[in-house]
Design an enzyme around this catalytic site. Structure first.
Site, short mmCIF file in Angstrom:
data_model
loop_
_atom_site.label_atom_id
_atom_site.label_comp_id
_atom_site.label_asym_id
_atom_site.label_seq_id
_atom_site.Cartn_x
_atom_site.Cartn_y
_atom_site.Cartn_z
N THR A 1 26.07 21.70 165.73
CA THR A 1 27.17 22.08 166.64
C THR A 1 26.82 23.37 167.39
O THR A 1 26.97 23.44 168.62
CB THR A 1 28.47 22.30 165.82
OG1 THR A 1 28.72 21.12 165.07
CG2 THR A 1 29.65 22.59 166.73
N ILE B 1 28.33 21.47 153.94
CA ILE B 1 28.21 21.38 152.47
C ILE B 1 26.82 21.79 152.04
O ILE B 1 26.61 22.17 150.90
CB ILE B 1 28.53 19.96 151.92
CG1 ILE B 1 27.53 18.92 152.44
CG2 ILE B 1 29.96 19.56 152.22
CD1 ILE B 1 27.51 17.65 151.59
N ASP B 2 25.83 21.72 152.95
CA ASP B 2 24.43 21.98 152.58
C ASP B 2 24.17 23.45 152.26
O ASP B 2 23.15 23.78 151.66
CB ASP B 2 23.50 21.55 153.72
CG ASP B 2 23.64 20.07 154.07
OD1 ASP B 2 24.19 19.32 153.24
OD2 ASP B 2 23.22 19.68 155.17
N GLU C 1 18.06 15.10 148.08
CA GLU C 1 17.59 13.99 148.93
C GLU C 1 16.31 14.33 149.69
O GLU C 1 15.53 13.46 150.03
CB GLU C 1 18.69 13.56 149.91
CG GLU C 1 19.10 14.65 150.89
CD GLU C 1 20.26 14.25 151.80
OE1 GLU C 1 20.79 13.14 151.68
OE2 GLU C 1 20.62 15.09 152.66
N GLN D 1 30.19 13.61 147.96
CA GLN D 1 30.05 15.07 147.95
C GLN D 1 30.83 15.74 149.08
O GLN D 1 31.05 16.94 149.06
CB GLN D 1 28.57 15.46 148.04
CG GLN D 1 27.80 15.05 146.80
CD GLN D 1 26.31 14.91 147.05
OE1 GLN D 1 25.56 15.81 146.78
NE2 GLN D 1 25.90 13.78 147.59
O1 F6P Z 1 24.69 18.00 156.71
C1 F6P Z 1 25.61 17.42 155.86
C2 F6P Z 1 25.12 16.09 155.32
O2 F6P Z 1 26.08 15.60 154.42
C3 F6P Z 1 23.74 16.13 154.69
O3 F6P Z 1 23.73 16.67 153.40
C4 F6P Z 1 23.35 14.69 154.77
O4 F6P Z 1 21.95 14.54 154.77
C5 F6P Z 1 23.93 14.25 156.09
O5 F6P Z 1 24.99 15.15 156.38
C6 F6P Z 1 24.48 12.84 156.09
O6 F6P Z 1 24.91 12.53 157.37
P1 F6P Z 1 25.79 11.25 157.73
O7 F6P Z 1 27.22 11.61 157.47
O8 F6P Z 1 25.51 11.02 159.17
O9 F6P Z 1 25.35 10.14 156.84
#
Ligand code: F6P
Length: 343
Positions: free
Chosen positions: A103, A123-124, A219, A271
């Site tokens: 953003t 959240i990261d 991940e 999460q």
């Molecule tokens: O950046 C936040 C996040 O939840 C990451 O941890 C994850 O890799 C990604 O967004 C997942 O994105 P989407 O909601 O597009 O699947």
């Protein structure tokens, strides 16, 4: 009467509604008109807006998601002139934006044209310029609860359960959640693991008679000389890679190499889907109120950040730096090592 915009961008994070409620309570009390821009940047491009009234926001703070909607698909690259023109048509005196790196990167080009107040969100927990972001504590609690729960079935079946946590290229969620639940093994992208060392750790536990083992893998984690597994891409998104497959691959490897039955669990969007924890509520209450105060004072180009135990103000450009990763020798890494866990 002043007319202020409110926009939430990027992936949703528990606490976004707390920012909305806290900021709106202050601004409405001071007689501002608040225009909610829906679905992130898409709301600007497509003129999707709604006037926010007091009755819209009551008790919003306790809910997951975002009342305004959001999107992590569309950026502004290549559409800057159109974005600016649409923004001007909204006739806003300024806008409070709660978002992450995608953003704020998307807003970089408009710093001189749009009166902006930033609120860091993800959240990261990897946004530059702030030491913690809201949503992170809630995400960690989901991971910790999963480890606690899955330990029972791991022990019951004498299995290794591998849990995949989100976080993109940062290991904060796996590390925080894994540490809070005393996970046996925590793998993060910032510390590529050695297969050999991992195998001997697992075998030691096996030979020591441990019934079950719980692994938390970020991940984006990977072994030495390997790279993170990109499961698919979302074309045109500011961050197009979507990571996945780490837990599946690791659990198959463990079963084959260590002869210990294994299963994997991907926590995924759970999460992001839980109501914010009290810690995230404190953070969003304080940041939402501060963002409203900044807007009323006209402190444009600034953001609220958390530094050394306090909510303070900083230039919005501070949020536009590269991701804030876990230092490889972070004190939490050392704490886990002291517990006897593998990291
Ligand atoms: O950046 C936040 C996040 O939840 C990451 O941890 C994850 O890799 C990604 O967004 C997942 O994105 P989407 O909601 O597009 O699947």
């Amino acid at each position: 009467m002043k007319r202020l915009g409110l926009l939430t961008g990027g992936g949703d994070a528990p606490g976004l509604n707390g920012i909305i409620e806290a900021a709106c309570r202050v601004l409405l009390h001071h007689g501002y008109e608040i225009i909610g821009i829906q679905d992130g940047f898409e709301g600007v491009f497509e003129d999707r807006i709604k006037v926010i009234k007091r009755e819209d926001i009551e008790n919003l703070h306790s809910m997951a998601g975002t009342f305004l909607g959001t999107s992590n698909r569309s950026g502004t690259t290549g559409r800057e002139a159109e974005f600016l023109e649409k923004w001007k048509m909204l006739k806003l005196d300024g806008v409070i934006v709660a978002g992450g790196d995608g953003t704020f990167a998307g807003l970089r080009a408009f710093q001189n044209d749009m009166p902006l107040i930033g609120v860091p969100k993800t959240i990261d927990n990897d946004l530059s310029g702030t030491e913690v972001t809201f949503g992170y504590d809630t995400a960690c609690s989901v991971v910790a609860d999963a480890v606690d729960a899955l330990r029972a079935t791991a022990d019951a079946h004498r299995r290794v359960i591998v849990i995949e946590a989100m976080g993109r290229t940062a290991g904060w969620i796996a590390l925080g959640g894994g540490m809070a639940s005393y996970a046996d093994i925590v793998l993060i992208p910032e510390r590529p693991y050695s297969y050999q060392k991992l195998k001997s750790f697992i075998q030691q536990r096996q030979n020591g008679g441990q019934r079950g083992l719980v692994v938390v893998v970020a991940e984006g984690a990977h072994a030495e000389k390997e790279s993170a597994n990109v499961a698919f891409r979302v074309e045109d998104a500011p961050q197009s890679e979507r990571y996945g497959g780490a837990a599946y691959a690791l659990s198959r490897w463990i079963e084959k190499e260590c002869a210990w039955e294994s299963r994997h669990v991907v926590l995924g969007h759970l999460q992001r889907a839980r109501a914010p924890t009290p810690t995230d509520r404190f953070l969003t209450l304080a940041m939402g109120v501060e963002a409203a105060r900044m807007a009323m004072e006209g402190s444009w180009g600034q953001c609220t950040v958390y530094r050394q135990g306090q909510i303070v103000r900083a230039p919005i450009a501070d949020l536009m730096g590269p991701p804030r990763l876990v230092p490889a020798d972070h004190r939490w890494v050392k704490l886990l090592q002291s517990l006897g866990s593998f990291i």
